[in-house]
Enzyme design. Sequence first.
Site, PDB file in Angstrom:
ATOM      1  N   LYS A 158     -16.099  -4.630  34.016  1.00  0.00           N
ATOM      2  CA  LYS A 158     -16.588  -5.764  34.808  1.00  0.00           C
ATOM      3  C   LYS A 158     -15.758  -5.969  36.072  1.00  0.00           C
ATOM      4  O   LYS A 158     -14.544  -5.745  36.077  1.00  0.00           O
ATOM      5  CB  LYS A 158     -16.521  -7.053  33.982  1.00  0.00           C
ATOM      6  N   HIS A 208     -26.647 -14.085  24.491  1.00  0.00           N
ATOM      7  CA  HIS A 208     -25.967 -14.730  25.613  1.00  0.00           C
ATOM      8  C   HIS A 208     -26.267 -16.225  25.523  1.00  0.00           C
ATOM      9  O   HIS A 208     -27.387 -16.662  25.795  1.00  0.00           O
ATOM     10  CB  HIS A 208     -26.488 -14.133  26.918  1.00  0.00           C
ATOM     11  N   LYS A 237     -31.182 -13.019  34.273  1.00  0.00           N
ATOM     12  CA  LYS A 237     -31.980 -13.799  33.334  1.00  0.00           C
ATOM     13  C   LYS A 237     -33.423 -13.944  33.825  1.00  0.00           C
ATOM     14  O   LYS A 237     -33.677 -14.116  35.020  1.00  0.00           O
ATOM     15  CB  LYS A 237     -31.350 -15.183  33.154  1.00  0.00           C
ATOM     16  N   GLU A 275     -19.939 -19.680  29.383  1.00  0.00           N
ATOM     17  CA  GLU A 275     -20.824 -18.678  28.813  1.00  0.00           C
ATOM     18  C   GLU A 275     -20.116 -17.914  27.689  1.00  0.00           C
ATOM     19  O   GLU A 275     -18.933 -17.563  27.815  1.00  0.00           O
ATOM     20  CB  GLU A 275     -21.297 -17.717  29.899  1.00  0.00           C
ATOM     21  N   GLU A 288     -17.273 -16.116  30.538  1.00  0.00           N
ATOM     22  CA  GLU A 288     -16.900 -16.600  31.862  1.00  0.00           C
ATOM     23  C   GLU A 288     -17.358 -18.032  32.025  1.00  0.00           C
ATOM     24  O   GLU A 288     -18.139 -18.553  31.217  1.00  0.00           O
ATOM     25  CB  GLU A 288     -17.520 -15.729  32.962  1.00  0.00           C
ATOM     26  N   ARG A 292     -20.789 -24.259  38.937  1.00  0.00           N
ATOM     27  CA  ARG A 292     -21.883 -24.736  39.792  1.00  0.00           C
ATOM     28  C   ARG A 292     -23.042 -25.162  38.910  1.00  0.00           C
ATOM     29  O   ARG A 292     -23.016 -24.970  37.696  1.00  0.00           O
ATOM     30  CB  ARG A 292     -22.343 -23.616  40.719  1.00  0.00           C
TER      31      ARG A 292
END
Length: 461
Positions: A158, A208, A237, A275, A288, A292
Amino acid sequence: MFAKVLIANRGEIALRIARSCREMGVATVAVYSTEDRDSAVVAYADEAVHIGPGASRRSYLNIPAVIQAAHNTGADAVHPGYGFLSEDPDFAEVCEKNDLTFVGPPSGVLARLGDKCAARRTMAEAGLPILPGSQGPVAALEDARRVAERIGFPVIVKAAAGGGGRGMRVADGPGAFQAAYTEASREAQSLFDDAALYVERYVPRARHIEVQILRDTHGDAVHLGVRECSVQRRHQKLLEESPAPRLPGEVIARMGESAIAGAHAVGYVGAGTFEFVVDAQAGFSFMEANCRIQVEHPVTELVTGVDLVQEQLRIASGERLGLRQRDVQGHGTALECRINMEDPDRNFAPAPGTLESFRLPGGPFVRVDTHGYPGYRMPALYDSLLAKVLAWAPTREQAIERMERALEELRAEGPGVRTTTGFLRRVLADERFRSGSYDTGLVEHLIGEASDHAGESRSTR
């Protein structure tokens, strides 16, 4: 409360923020690029300021132009929406130095959580479960390979500065690792101007799940339940729902408590999302934090009755949270389908065009967030999201049926225009989705099955 808010964004989220501001009696300023001069928010906002040509780096990412627009119009706060400058610590700091309230966390928090390696360390220290992986950015390919061999394959590489599902690659075994590392590094450099990577264990057949939190400047915090975000393609998504199906209540409660602990650990302020990756045994690990408002925030609003944008504005203005955890009650199920102007039959390639016809669904408990209208020309320069169709019902089964009806009613037509509507109807009809027994591999399974079926059809001609 603020007198005037500048909305540093575009599209459906800009219009959605403007509507909440109007309900609160707060004046709004829209900013727009040359490409967006005919956008809905330009007509809706109290004022609108042109900030540059179509290219994002010369308009929506142009910090001096945004700040100047705020000063020229007398705005006292800036709401960044999602994407663009919403998680940019430099932008938040510039706002702070120019006596503008940034509607979001302080710049120091953005910097700390924007570095995914630092976020992992911080959350581990706060007691959140973390997947095995590198302690920080890996220096080079061989260092990354050693980490992968130590924690065991499969692994995911990542971008340390990544976000939005970008800058990551999965390696199922040693033979695939170098390519995954190289591709992730190249994408990270291109998208985030930072090639730093880290490695962590990849969870096959994962779900997720994310937790919505609110935390004010006085240290009070609540979580508003979870959202299931496993219907995704290449980490992007397509459909979300709340609550997450077939996830035990005690697991949801522990995830909420973990998210609040993480928010306290960094001094978070505002609306945020923590998440988590959830394995087949309902064990969860922190992935993570998104600093926002999320694209999918309306599903939480529909099940809780809380206007998250208004809460953002109240928190940013220094007000205390009007909610306690006991006040947060979820009711029924809400689904959100992202209607993108993309062609699923061409590998989801962007398919912008002019909407000669645009008919929205209606009826009980259906909500549509969109900036589209008949005659609207979708610019090719920006995100392909046209609308978010939401449906709420007392039960999940009823919510699915209502969403199917809503998507059947939706019409978005014009030369070259294609949308994801038909593909989303396939998702809703799939037994794995309907039973709630799905994971992040669902979309790829559907695509593969469609390809196999097409191949069989050709072979029998």
